[in-house]
Scaffold this motif. Structure first.
Motif, PDB file in Angstrom:
ATOM      1  N   THR A 816       0.811  -1.211   0.000  1.00  0.00           N
ATOM      2  CA  THR A 816       0.000   0.000   0.000  1.00  0.00           C
ATOM      3  C   THR A 816       0.847   1.265   0.000  1.00  0.00           C
ATOM      4  O   THR A 816       1.959   1.287   0.531  1.00  0.00           O
ATOM      5  N   LYS A 817       0.295   2.304  -0.616  1.00  0.00           N
ATOM      6  CA  LYS A 817       0.936   3.623  -0.590  1.00  0.00           C
ATOM      7  C   LYS A 817       0.185   4.554   0.355  1.00  0.00           C
ATOM      8  O   LYS A 817       0.540   5.725   0.496  1.00  0.00           O
ATOM      9  N   ASP A 818      -0.861   4.038   0.964  1.00  0.00           N
ATOM     10  CA  ASP A 818      -1.652   4.823   1.892  1.00  0.00           C
ATOM     11  C   ASP A 818      -1.027   4.721   3.287  1.00  0.00           C
ATOM     12  O   ASP A 818      -0.883   3.636   3.848  1.00  0.00           O
ATOM     13  N   ALA A 819      -0.644   5.861   3.866  1.00  0.00           N
ATOM     14  CA  ALA A 819       0.066   5.858   5.145  1.00  0.00           C
ATOM     15  C   ALA A 819      -0.790   5.263   6.256  1.00  0.00           C
ATOM     16  O   ALA A 819      -0.280   4.538   7.127  1.00  0.00           O
ATOM     17  N   LEU A 826       0.958  -2.543  10.021  1.00  0.00           N
ATOM     18  CA  LEU A 826       2.083  -2.802  10.912  1.00  0.00           C
ATOM     19  C   LEU A 826       1.600  -3.037  12.340  1.00  0.00           C
ATOM     20  O   LEU A 826       2.114  -3.907  13.060  1.00  0.00           O
ATOM     21  N   TYR A 827       0.592  -2.303  12.759  1.00  0.00           N
ATOM     22  CA  TYR A 827       0.031  -2.508  14.100  1.00  0.00           C
ATOM     23  C   TYR A 827      -0.489  -3.937  14.246  1.00  0.00           C
ATOM     24  O   TYR A 827      -0.185  -4.636  15.213  1.00  0.00           O
ATOM     25  N   TRP A 828      -1.283  -4.382  13.248  1.00  0.00           N
ATOM     26  CA  TRP A 828      -1.855  -5.728  13.357  1.00  0.00           C
ATOM     27  C   TRP A 828      -0.781  -6.807  13.177  1.00  0.00           C
ATOM     28  O   TRP A 828      -0.927  -7.922  13.699  1.00  0.00           O
ATOM     29  N   LEU A 829       0.291  -6.485  12.463  1.00  0.00           N
ATOM     30  CA  LEU A 829       1.397  -7.439  12.404  1.00  0.00           C
ATOM     31  C   LEU A 829       1.983  -7.661  13.800  1.00  0.00           C
ATOM     32  O   LEU A 829       2.299  -8.788  14.189  1.00  0.00           O
ATOM     33  N   VAL A 830       2.128  -6.567  14.542  1.00  0.00           N
ATOM     34  CA  VAL A 830       2.617  -6.682  15.913  1.00  0.00           C
ATOM     35  C   VAL A 830       1.689  -7.584  16.716  1.00  0.00           C
ATOM     36  O   VAL A 830       2.123  -8.538  17.387  1.00  0.00           O
ATOM     37  N   MET A 831       0.387  -7.293  16.628  1.00  0.00           N
ATOM     38  CA  MET A 831      -0.578  -8.031  17.443  1.00  0.00           C
ATOM     39  C   MET A 831      -0.684  -9.502  17.010  1.00  0.00           C
ATOM     40  O   MET A 831      -0.790 -10.408  17.850  1.00  0.00           O
ATOM     41  N   ALA A 832      -0.696  -9.740  15.701  1.00  0.00           N
ATOM     42  CA  ALA A 832      -0.819 -11.117  15.209  1.00  0.00           C
ATOM     43  C   ALA A 832       0.404 -11.940  15.599  1.00  0.00           C
ATOM     44  O   ALA A 832       0.291 -13.119  15.960  1.00  0.00           O
ATOM     45  N   ARG A 833       1.585 -11.340  15.516  1.00  0.00           N
ATOM     46  CA  ARG A 833       2.793 -12.075  15.877  1.00  0.00           C
ATOM     47  C   ARG A 833       2.860 -12.332  17.386  1.00  0.00           C
ATOM     48  O   ARG A 833       3.358 -13.376  17.833  1.00  0.00           O
ATOM     49  N   MET A 834       2.337 -11.380  18.139  1.00  0.00           N
ATOM     50  CA  MET A 834       2.246 -11.633  19.582  1.00  0.00           C
ATOM     51  C   MET A 834       1.311 -12.807  19.844  1.00  0.00           C
ATOM     52  O   MET A 834       1.629 -13.701  20.639  1.00  0.00           O
ATOM     53  N   LYS A 835       0.170 -12.808  19.194  1.00  0.00           N
ATOM     54  CA  LYS A 835      -0.807 -13.878  19.390  1.00  0.00           C
ATOM     55  C   LYS A 835      -0.238 -15.221  18.939  1.00  0.00           C
ATOM     56  O   LYS A 835      -0.522 -16.272  19.531  1.00  0.00           O
ATOM     57  N   ALA A 836       0.558 -15.182  17.872  1.00  0.00           N
ATOM     58  CA  ALA A 836       1.144 -16.414  17.346  1.00  0.00           C
ATOM     59  C   ALA A 836       2.334 -16.901  18.163  1.00  0.00           C
ATOM     60  O   ALA A 836       2.863 -17.988  17.906  1.00  0.00           O
ATOM     61  N   GLY A 837       2.776 -16.091  19.135  1.00  0.00           N
ATOM     62  CA  GLY A 837       3.907 -16.495  19.961  1.00  0.00           C
ATOM     63  C   GLY A 837       5.257 -16.208  19.349  1.00  0.00           C
ATOM     64  O   GLY A 837       6.292 -16.624  19.883  1.00  0.00           O
ATOM     65  N   ASP A 838       5.278 -15.473  18.243  1.00  0.00           N
ATOM     66  CA  ASP A 838       6.547 -15.103  17.611  1.00  0.00           C
ATOM     67  C   ASP A 838       6.968 -13.753  18.184  1.00  0.00           C
ATOM     68  O   ASP A 838       6.856 -12.705  17.551  1.00  0.00           O
ATOM     69  N   PRO A 852      11.452   6.785  15.038  1.00  0.00           N
ATOM     70  CA  PRO A 852      11.142   8.225  14.911  1.00  0.00           C
ATOM     71  C   PRO A 852      10.764   8.646  13.489  1.00  0.00           C
ATOM     72  O   PRO A 852       9.985   9.578  13.300  1.00  0.00           O
ATOM     73  N   ASP A 853      11.317   7.950  12.488  1.00  0.00           N
ATOM     74  CA  ASP A 853      11.047   8.349  11.106  1.00  0.00           C
ATOM     75  C   ASP A 853       9.848   7.611  10.493  1.00  0.00           C
ATOM     76  O   ASP A 853       9.574   7.757   9.303  1.00  0.00           O
ATOM     77  N   SER A 854       9.131   6.811  11.266  1.00  0.00           N
ATOM     78  CA  SER A 854       8.006   6.062  10.699  1.00  0.00           C
ATOM     79  C   SER A 854       6.808   6.957  10.410  1.00  0.00           C
ATOM     80  O   SER A 854       6.028   6.700   9.493  1.00  0.00           O
ATOM     81  N   GLY A 855       6.659   7.996  11.223  1.00  0.00           N
ATOM     82  CA  GLY A 855       5.495   8.873  11.046  1.00  0.00           C
ATOM     83  C   GLY A 855       4.229   8.320  11.669  1.00  0.00           C
ATOM     84  O   GLY A 855       3.155   8.923  11.549  1.00  0.00           O
ATOM     85  N   PHE A 856       4.318   7.174  12.347  1.00  0.00           N
ATOM     86  CA  PHE A 856       3.131   6.541  12.919  1.00  0.00           C
ATOM     87  C   PHE A 856       2.911   7.051  14.342  1.00  0.00           C
ATOM     88  O   PHE A 856       3.841   7.040  15.171  1.00  0.00           O
ATOM     89  N   GLN A 857       1.690   7.457  14.653  1.00  0.00           N
ATOM     90  CA  GLN A 857       1.410   8.031  15.965  1.00  0.00           C
ATOM     91  C   GLN A 857       0.127   7.487  16.599  1.00  0.00           C
ATOM     92  O   GLN A 857      -0.012   7.462  17.805  1.00  0.00           O
ATOM     93  N   ARG A 858      -0.820   7.045  15.768  1.00  0.00           N
ATOM     94  CA  ARG A 858      -2.186   6.813  16.229  1.00  0.00           C
ATOM     95  C   ARG A 858      -2.278   5.716  17.287  1.00  0.00           C
ATOM     96  O   ARG A 858      -3.095   5.801  18.200  1.00  0.00           O
ATOM     97  N   LEU A 859      -1.457   4.683  17.164  1.00  0.00           N
ATOM     98  CA  LEU A 859      -1.578   3.522  18.055  1.00  0.00           C
ATOM     99  C   LEU A 859      -0.305   3.288  18.870  1.00  0.00           C
ATOM    100  O   LEU A 859      -0.002   2.156  19.261  1.00  0.00           O
ATOM    101  N   VAL A 860       0.424   4.361  19.149  1.00  0.00           N
ATOM    102  CA  VAL A 860       1.688   4.240  19.873  1.00  0.00           C
ATOM    103  C   VAL A 860       1.512   3.584  21.241  1.00  0.00           C
ATOM    104  O   VAL A 860       2.284   2.684  21.609  1.00  0.00           O
ATOM    105  N   PRO A 861       0.505   3.963  22.065  1.00  0.00           N
ATOM    106  CA  PRO A 861       0.389   3.316  23.389  1.00  0.00           C
ATOM    107  C   PRO A 861       0.234   1.801  23.289  1.00  0.00           C
ATOM    108  O   PRO A 861       0.878   1.056  24.046  1.00  0.00           O
TER     109      PRO A 861
END
Length: 982
Positions: A816-819, A826-838, A852-861
């Motif tokens: 995707t080119k949509d930020a 990327l957020y769901w990759l984090v969550m899915a890999r956590m769920k999968a035990g990886d 810092p250069d990712s530009g991602f802010q919405r789901l930082v917590p």
């Protein structure tokens, strides 16, 4: 159909009973009349006419007084003779005299032909091309005839009336009478020959008026009544083919197809003819009810049908050609291809076989079936190697696709073909050009660039060189490489300065103005646009040029000049008859003025001007109907605006080719809800006029638009209104789910429905069929949102489902080119890999999100919490403590993350149990766990009631643990909660 009302001429002369004192004279009249009748029966019409003239000359004076009404038979039969001799004016006068001068006046044995003369008079008028007079006389006969003695054949009567109406160009009236005869042909005795004559007149009249609707309605409504037995239809094959080809020549393709469909197949005709001949045996003739079979006729018909099939010239061939033309005209390339495929298969000896194969190649390419196109092109070359079209087949595939705007199939065919072509060949030349052009037109500018540059280098003398040089420059404009674009445009304009020989010059000036505008060179941009306006007033680029000029003037704060510029352009466009440019400028003016609440009313005259003079330009109807909505409401014409927009919406729902219905539906929904309320909007969209139950995509579009209109109320400060809107949204989504199967919904609505079921219901797996269907539809616009939604559900499932989720998310993140989509993936990759035990991979993804250069802010917590847990699961206690502490320290008020972070932190600290160690560690791990847990409880206690239940449970666990900690000897209890860090 010379005499459809036929039993009017007796076999023998009727004796005239003429009571008079002069018996000899009476005998003379009777003798002359009898002799004349014999002459008629022998087809000696001139002789018979002379005898009737003589009888009338000798005895016609005071004939009514001397002989009574019966003398009218002389005038009637005189008229018959004149009809046969084509002396129509004289015949009309004879029939008129019989009717007018010899009435029966109630006498039953008087003039047997008194009323019948009206029929012959009508036929004479019809033959004399006086259809209106014929209609009058036919109807007069029907009104006045003696039902007991005067004959009447309803089939012939309605056929005659139909012919007269068709002659007058009165197609609907003629069709009505013809339909009456056709539908009742058995009871009315309407002959097939008469019906065919009526059909010929119907088609002639309808094609003259280009009235295809009447023809289509007539043939569709009466298809069953018009059907003939196959052996009988063989008699009229030529007539029906002519009817169809006449319709085709008039551009009435649908009618031509309907006429062809009335003819049975040649095989059915042959079988029926052979069956009839077998029944006849050696009989030369066989009388049947309503018809007579003649063996010689049947044999001739059979021979003709067999010869046509054998020579590849049967009516099915013309029917299939018409079918192909009809489907192509209506944009059904698949139907066109099927018709040519059948022509190819069934008529290998057809004279136009080369054309059929050629069109097979063309339609296969247009459908994106490159393999089929190549196969058919090979057959074409094999069968017709010397055809003038043989060398053009490959080029034709690409050109047909490109010129029709079928860019994706064209890309597929061209990319497969390009490696097989030799540099320098005409095929390679055009393949490079169209492939680069396709990428350009589909917004794939990076892919277009090297192809266009290669074409410029290889083919400077190509017929396409000029267009490719322009595309090369325009490509840099689309890539916003302004400096390079400016250089290429300047070179292009300098090389082809002659407007008469450069159709792209106007567009190049517009592109050059865009380059100047991007460089903030407004004066130079306006200068280029001024040249465009001056030198290219008919250019298609003018409208966009005016728009850019308006933008530049508005950017300079010259709003009045921008408006004035558009007004001048409008006057010039209307003066030169540039209707499309004028319509677009009217739309721009209406939009410009409509943006200013104080000037809404000023937009209305421009809107009215469009509807009065340009409504036929369909591409602007929808945008204008939407642009005018607020302006019309400002002058209390909101109902009119709503009705017009509703009509536009109905057209788009019925035919997506008329334009996307979504935008119109949104504006219409907003206006309708404002006028009638949300509940009424829901009902209105559920019962939208003109939509049928099977119009599922259209109905689903309205349902989702109603949901969007209700969602706007969620921002209302009125809590009751918000609660009602939320309830209504749930109802609408549940109705949508209940009413439509996923396969019935368009891709965008599938994703919206899936998102609702996933995020706002207690059963998120309900969303899976909707996401799956959206992915299966292969719509690029929704693929990534659908994959994201599916992955969010599957991430909570089995190991196999989690693996699928991770694959989906990786595809979205990489593609995707949509930020926002990239961040979500990327957020769901984090969550899915956590769920999968990886946990290692989850940690890497989390760090990538938090870079810092990712530009991602919405789901930082949430991501920071996941990172902390990944350290914890990997046994990295120090890193886990630091990461958890950052979560509960930075996001204490966000209890969804701070509560689980604190619980994990005190548990890890208590378990690690490092002792105090000077300034570096002033407290032991267990003392810190106790104190920080206690302080956290006090800080967040006011938030407890607003926490989710799962967070309340975790908070209570922290409270329980701190209580247990206080009861041990490892900590020193405090009298009151300590501030954090003490």
């Amino acid at each position: 159909m010379k005499h459809p009302l036929r039993p009017l001429l007796p076999a023998l002369a009727m004796a005239l009973t003429m009571p008079t004192a002069q018996g000899q004279a009476a005998t003379g009249a009777d003798a002359i009349h009898a002799e004349a009748v014999k002459a008629m029966e022998s087809d000696r019409w001139e002789e018979a006419l002379a005898l009737f003239d003589r009888c009338i000359e000798l005895h016609g004076k005071d004939a009514l007084k001397k002989f009574g009404p019966a003398f009218g038979a002389n005038w009637y039969r005189k008229g018959l003779c004149e009809m046969h001799l084509k002396r129509l004016d004289a015949a009309a006068k004879s029939f008129e005299t019989c009717y007018r001068d010899f009435p029966n006046n109630g006498k039953k044995a008087g003039n047997l032909f008194h009323k019948r003369a009206l029929v012959r008079w009508a036929e004479t008028a019809q033959a004399a091309d006086q259809p209106a007079e014929a209609i009058r006389l036919f109807k007069k006969y029907l009104e006045e005839r003696d039902r007991q003695n005067d004959p009447f054949e309803p089939g012939a009567y309605y056929l005659q009336l139909a012919l007269c109406h068709f002659k007058l160009g009165q197609v609907p009236q003629g069709a009505e009478n013809l339909e009456t005869a056709v539908r009742n042909k058995s009871g009315f005795g309407a002959p097939d020959s008469g019906i065919v004559a009526g059909l010929q007149a119907l088609v002639a009249a309808a094609t003259a008026k280009k009235d295809e609707r009447t023809l289509l309605t007539f043939f569709e409504t009466n298809r069953g009544s018009l059907a003939m037995e196959p052996f009988e239809a063989a008699t009229y094959t030529r007539e029906f083919v002519k009817l169809a080809t006449d319709s085709l020549a008039a551009g009435l393709d649908g009618a031509a197809l309907s006429i062809f469909q009335l003819l049975p197949g040649s095989e059915a005709m042959e079988e029926d003819l052979r069956a009839k001949l077998a029944v006849m045996g050696d009989l030369p003739e066989l009388p049947l009810p309503g018809r007579k079979l003649v063996k010689a006729d049947l044999q001739a018909r059979l021979a003709a049908v067999e010869a046509a099939r054998r020579e590849g010239n049967s009516h099915e061939l013309l029917q299939l050609e018409t079918t192909a033309a009809f489907h192509e005209k209506h944009g059904n390339l698949r139907g066109t291809h099927a018709a040519f495929a059948e022509l190819d298969a069934r008529f290998p000896k057809a004279a136009r076989r080369a054309d059929y194969l050629f069109h097979l190649v063309r339609t296969s390419a247009a459908l994106g079936d490159a393999l089929a196109a190549e196969k058919e092109a090979a057959r074409f070359s094999e069968e017709f190697p010397d055809s003038p079209k043989a060398g053009a087949v490959k080029r034709m595939m690409l050109v047909a696709l490109f010129e029709k705007g079928e860019y994706e199939p064209c890309i597929k065919a061209a990319t497969a073909l390009l490696p097989k072509l030799a540099d320098g060949s005409p095929e390679h030349d055009i393949c490079l050009r169209v492939l680069g052009g396709c990428y350009e037109h589909t917004g794939r500018f990076d892919e277009a660039r090297p192809l266009l540059e290669r074409h410029v280098a290889l083919y400077p003398a190509s017929p396409y060189a000029q267009s490719v040089l322009y595309l090369q420059a325009s490509n840099r404009v689309r890539l916003q490489q302004w400096d390079e674009a400016a250089k290429l445009l300047d070179a292009f304009i300098a090389k082809y300065p002659d407007a008469a020989a450069n159709p792209y010059l106007g567009f190049a000036l517009l592109d050059r103005a865009e380059c100047h505008a991007a460089a903030k060179e407004d004066a130079a941009a306006l200068e280029a646009l001024a040249r465009l306006e001056k030198d290219f007033p008919n250019s298609e680029a003018l409208a966009n040029g005016q728009g850019l000029k308006g933008d530049l003037l508005l950017r300079q704060g010259r709003g009045e000049q921008a408006e004035e510029s558009l007004k001048q352009a409008l006057a010039q466009a209307e003066k030169l008859g540039q209707r499309e440019a004028a319509a677009e400028i009217l739309l721009r003016l209406a939009t410009l003025l409509g943006k200013d609440p104080k000037r809404l009313k000023e937009a209305v005259p421009y809107c009215d001007r469009y509807w009065k003079g340009y409504e036929d330009l369909a591409e602007f109807r929808g945008p204008m109907a939407m642009a005018q909505a607020e302006a019309f409401a400002a002058v209390e014409r909101g109902k009119e605006a709503l009705e017009r927009l509703g009509k536009i919406l109905g057209e788009r729902l019925a035919s997506p080719a008329a334009g996307s219905p979504e935008a119109a539906a949104r504006v219409y929904a907003r206006l309708y809800a404002k006028a009638h309320g949300l509940d009424e909007l829901k009902r209105h969209f559920a019962e939208f006029p003109g939509l049928k139950p099977e119009d599922k995509q259209a109905r689903a579009t309205l349902r989702i638009t109603a949901i969007e209109a209700v969602e706007a109320q969620l921002d209302s400060p009125d809590e009751a209104a918000k609660a009602k809107a939320d309830s209504l949204i749930k109802t609408l989504f549940q109705e949508l789910k209940a009413e439509f199967e996923p396969k019935d919904l368009p891709p965008g609505i599938l994703v919206r429905t899936g998102d609702f079921l996933r995020t706002r219901t207690s059963a998120p797996r309900q969303a899976l069929p909707y996401y799956e269907e959206a992915v299966a539809k292969k719509d690029a616009a929704v693929r990534f949102p659908a994959l994201l939604g599916r992955a969010a559900v599957l991430a909570e499932g089995s190991k196999e489902e989690r693996d699928t989720a991770i694959q989906d998310l990786q595809e979205v993140f990489d593609g995707t080119k949509d930020a926002r989509e990239k961040e979500e993936a990327l957020y769901w990759l984090v969550m899915a890999r956590m769920k999968a035990g990886d946990f290692a991979a989850a940690g890497e993804s989390a760090l990538r999100y938090l870079a810092p250069d990712s530009g991602f802010q919405r789901l930082v917590p949430e991501v920071r919490l996941a990172l902390a847990r990944s350290y914890q699961e990997r046994g990295m206690a120090e890193e886990a403590l630091t990461a958890h502490a950052r979560v509960w320290g930075d996001y204490g008020g966000a209890t969804r993350v701070s509560v689980p972070a604190m619980r994990a932190w005190i548990q890890i600290s208590w378990t690690r149990q490092l002792p105090a160690s000077g300034a570096e560690r002033p407290r032991s791990d267990r003392q810190a766990a106790y104190e920080e847990g206690l302080a956290f409880l006090e800080r967040t206690r006011p938030l407890f009631d607003k926490m989710a239940s799962v967070d309340q449970e975790a908070w209570l666990e922290i409270e329980k643990l701190t209580g247990e900690f206080a009861a041990t000897t490892d900590v020193k209890p405090v009298a009151k909660p300590l501030p954090q860090g003490q």
